[in-house]
Motif scaffolding. Structure first.
Motif, PDB file in Angstrom:
ATOM      1  N   ARG A  37      27.176  -6.338 -19.210  1.00 38.97           N
ATOM      2  CA  ARG A  37      26.103  -7.284 -19.525  1.00 38.97           C
ATOM      3  C   ARG A  37      24.907  -7.012 -18.626  1.00 38.97           C
ATOM      4  NH1 ARG A  37      27.381 -12.900 -18.667  1.00 38.97           N
ATOM      5  NH2 ARG A  37      26.140 -13.483 -20.497  1.00 38.97           N
ATOM      6  N   THR A  92      20.371 -11.984 -22.043  1.00 41.08           N
ATOM      7  CA  THR A  92      21.214 -10.853 -21.658  1.00 41.08           C
ATOM      8  C   THR A  92      21.244  -9.848 -22.804  1.00 41.08           C
ATOM      9  OG1 THR A  92      23.350 -11.547 -22.572  1.00 41.08           O
ATOM     10  CG2 THR A  92      22.704 -12.517 -20.472  1.00 41.08           C
ATOM     11  N   ASN A 127      24.091  -7.207 -24.202  1.00 43.00           N
ATOM     12  CA  ASN A 127      25.505  -6.918 -24.009  1.00 43.00           C
ATOM     13  C   ASN A 127      25.912  -5.606 -24.682  1.00 43.00           C
ATOM     14  OD1 ASN A 127      25.558  -9.450 -22.799  1.00 43.00           O
ATOM     15  ND2 ASN A 127      26.201 -10.473 -24.684  1.00 43.00           N
ATOM     16  N   SER A 167      23.378 -16.471 -17.636  1.00 41.15           N
ATOM     17  CA  SER A 167      24.140 -17.113 -16.567  1.00 41.15           C
ATOM     18  C   SER A 167      25.278 -16.181 -16.186  1.00 41.15           C
ATOM     19  CB  SER A 167      24.695 -18.475 -17.020  1.00 41.15           C
ATOM     20  OG  SER A 167      25.818 -18.306 -17.857  1.00 41.15           O
ATOM     21  N   PRO A 176      26.344 -15.470 -23.651  1.00 44.79           N
ATOM     22  CA  PRO A 176      27.779 -15.396 -23.381  1.00 44.79           C
ATOM     23  C   PRO A 176      28.559 -14.959 -24.604  1.00 44.79           C
ATOM     24  CG  PRO A 176      27.113 -17.671 -23.705  1.00 44.79           C
ATOM     25  CD  PRO A 176      25.851 -16.858 -23.698  1.00 44.79           C
ATOM     26  N   ASP A 209      28.263 -17.041 -16.343  1.00 45.95           N
ATOM     27  CA  ASP A 209      29.401 -17.379 -17.196  1.00 45.95           C
ATOM     28  C   ASP A 209      29.546 -16.324 -18.285  1.00 45.95           C
ATOM     29  OD1 ASP A 209      29.855 -19.696 -15.756  1.00 45.95           O
ATOM     30  OD2 ASP A 209      28.640 -20.937 -17.088  1.00 45.95           O
ATOM     31  N   LEU A 210      30.688 -15.684 -18.307  1.00 41.90           N
ATOM     32  CA  LEU A 210      30.942 -14.640 -19.296  1.00 41.90           C
ATOM     33  C   LEU A 210      31.148 -15.225 -20.688  1.00 41.90           C
ATOM     34  CD1 LEU A 210      31.585 -11.655 -19.974  1.00 41.90           C
ATOM     35  CD2 LEU A 210      33.958 -12.142 -19.312  1.00 41.90           C
ATOM     36  N   TYR A 211      31.768 -16.408 -20.744  1.00 42.84           N
ATOM     37  CA  TYR A 211      32.123 -17.021 -22.026  1.00 42.84           C
ATOM     38  C   TYR A 211      31.390 -18.346 -22.243  1.00 42.84           C
ATOM     39  CZ  TYR A 211      35.956 -13.648 -21.751  1.00 42.84           C
ATOM     40  OH  TYR A 211      36.695 -12.500 -21.634  1.00 42.84           O
ATOM     41  N   ASP A 212      31.655 -18.941 -23.364  1.00 44.77           N
ATOM     42  CA  ASP A 212      30.971 -20.149 -23.835  1.00 44.77           C
ATOM     43  C   ASP A 212      31.704 -21.433 -23.444  1.00 44.77           C
ATOM     44  OD1 ASP A 212      33.127 -19.370 -25.428  1.00 44.77           O
ATOM     45  OD2 ASP A 212      32.343 -20.355 -27.204  1.00 44.77           O
TER      46      ASP A 212
END
Length: 574
Positions: free
Chosen positions: A25, A45, A47, A184, A237, A186-189
């Motif tokens: 990312r 981001t 990805n 952010s 994310p 945070d990789l996920y939601d």
């Protein structure tokens, strides 16, 4: 494993998302606009993903601003000589901008993409490369269970978009679709509440003008008849905790927009000048009025599909193609089909693409006028590189276009309403206010009467803003604005000024005394009071957004003044 490197601003994050699948990312923390068309509150981001079987596939790359950071991170994860395939979800530069650089390191790799994508890449990568064209349902076997299935998803939001499904990991790679501009660590939601405003704003800006294409792509997703546990997006994310909820929102939003009875066809050329960005801004303005939009790339468009689309459309908007070269030949063929298919009950609008070689706009407009087609708006002529103000003009032009087409339907609905109910609702009185907003070079204002205090701690109130108001784009979560309270006995000049109809792109503050608030937004000098505010949350109603705002500062200019009050005769329209 998740690791982060580099200080904030441009940073890289590497994560093992599943066995034999790694996501890279590129985090752009401070980006505040995306291709100028719309503002960002939370960065974005880009990805990219590595799938390792017996063979290795790289899905998408990154933005050119991350060139060295991305290449260093990629080579730290895998020897480029081991990359067998580079899968191009679509050729927009923020995802494919580094394909040429990766090929320098991995010349043995085969580039995989839709037919249109491969053709676009030939103009972007000025070197020979191995290629493999895939279409809907094709399978690429990497070994060890990674039998990648491709899904055709054109116009999401480029004409060459494909999705890629990996059955071993149950991951669907979708690039722009289901993404959001939200940066952010945070990789996920996990935090659905935090990402929801940006998820919706992203949909409205990029996907709403292609609602029918969204539904077509989701129908092909359903045909997989396989579980989707994770959606690996191109922005924001990855979706893992709320896949069903967020894809369900896409389906509901797109179904609502595609069911509109009135339709505008927007024709553009995705890789020429600013045609795609301008057309997207116009399309977004149209969709704000409840009118459906279908976009079609004139380059390589199928003749029968063009005829069918034009025959269904109430209006047509066309971006001017180049006057020479291969693009011109393909686009001229499409223009010929459009000219043969239009009829006198339709409305037409033309806009320049600013590609350096635009076909002249006046001869084409004359040909449409000879067919007795109604002009939808004055041709948009671009003499300089598009700016924020240009895209605002395009969006407002689209809104005017949509309002023109939907006007008759609105009058029918109003006539069908019960008279007593209208009069009773109109007895709800309200104050008179003017909302002012500003972002960069863009500013706007509107008269508001649906305002009500909503909380003491924090100090907050709600405003109802019609979806087709120009200012709506400047009242997203986090945006600053000023609520100007009008004074009884002194409100008529301001009311008269701000109630008049402004042409697209016009300066709404010309001739009005203003000064800047601390948040950078104009304050009306002749207002009774003002409040400096920020949008906290938004709730969607049928034809309005209910916007809850918090107050940072305010002042009264006349302690003895009273707020102007509005009494309507009927309550079903302004």
């Amino acid at each position: 494993m998740v690791t982060s490197v580099q200080p904030k601003r441009l940073t890289m994050q590497v994560a093992d998302v599943a066995p034999e699948m790694t996501t890279i990312r590129s985090l752009d923390w401070d980006r505040d606009r995306f291709d100028i068309e719309f503002g960002l509150q939370n960065g974005t981001t880009y990805n990219s993903h590595i799938i390792r079987g017996d063979k290795v596939a790289l899905v998408d790359t990154s933005h050119e601003k991350f060139r060295q950071l991305y290449l260093d991170t990629l080579t730290g994860q895998i020897d480029p000589k081991r990359i067998d395939y580079i899968i191009i979800s679509h050729t927009e530069p923020d995802h494919s901008g580094l394909v040429g650089d990766v090929l320098e390191l991995a010349p043995q790799a085969t580039v995989v993409g839709a037919k249109v994508a491969i053709a676009f890449l030939e103009n972007l990568i000025h070197r020979p490369f191995q290629r493999q064209v895939v279409k809907n349902g094709d399978v690429l076997d990497l070994g060890q269970g990674h039998e990648l299935t491709f899904i055709n998803a054109p116009n999401l939001h480029w004409p060459d978009t494909i999705f890629t499904y990996d059955p071993k990991t149950a991951i669907l790679f979708t690039c722009d679709a289901f993404g959001l501009h939200y940066c952010s660590d945070d990789l996920y939601d996990e935090d659905l509440k935090a990402i929801s405003p940006d998820f919706r704003f992203y949909y409205d800006c990029l996907m709403a003008p292609n609602a029918r294409s969204v539904l077509s792509a989701m129908k092909r997703m359903d045909a997989l008849d396989a579980p989707i546990q994770t959606i690996a997006t191109g922005h924001g994310p990855l979706l893992r905790h709320n896949v069903e909820e967020l894809t369900g929102r896409y389906r509901r939003w797109s179904q609502a927009k595609s069911q509109a009875e009135t339709l505008v066809a927007v024709f553009y050329i995705s890789d020429y000048g600013y045609s795609d960005r301008i057309s997207q801004a116009i399309a977004r303005g149209i969709t704000k009025t409840g009118v459906a939009v279908e976009m079609m790339d004139m380059r390589g468009a199928d003749t029968h599909e063009v005829q069918e689309l034009v025959s269904r459309a109430n209006g047509v908007a066309i971006g001017m193609p180049p006057s020479s070269g291969d693009r011109a030949k393909q686009a001229q063929a499409t223009l010929g089909t459009i000219l043969a298919a239009v009829h006198s009950k339709q409305t037409i609008g033309l806009f320049e693409s600013y590609g350096g070689d635009d076909d002249p706009i006046d001869p084409l407009m004359s040909r449409f006028q000879e067919l007795d087609v109604t002009p939808a708006f004055a041709p948009i002529r671009l003499k300089d590189t598009p700016t924020e103000a240009t895209y605002q003009l395009c969006e407002e032009t689209g809104t005017d276009f949509g309002q023109l087409l939907s006007q008759k339907d609105r009058l029918k609905q109003l006539k069908a309403l019960d008279g007593d109910l209208q009069k009773a609702l109109g007895r709800i009185s309200s104050g008179l206010y003017i909302i002012t907003a500003k972002q960069g070079d863009i500013s706007s204002a509107m008269v508001a009467s649906w305002v009500s205090q909503a909380s003491f701690e924090p100090l907050g109130f709600t405003i109802s803003v019609a979806k087709d108001r120009a200012i709506e784009s400047l009242m997203q979560v986090g945006d600053p604005f000023v609520l100007n309270v009008l004074e009884e006995g002194r409100h008529l000049p301001l009311m008269k000024h701000f109630l008049k109809r402004f042409p697209p792109g016009a300066d709404r503050f010309a001739g009005v005394r203003t000064r800047l608030a601390q948040n950078g937004v104009p304050i009306l000098a002749d207002a009774l009071a003002y409040l400096e505010c920020q949008v906290a949350t938004r709730m969607e109603m049928s034809d309005h957004w209910l916007v809850y705002c918090t107050v940072q500062d305010g002042r009264v200019s006349n302690p003895d003044g009273i707020t102007a009050v509005h009494h309507r005769k009927v309550g079903t329209y302004y």
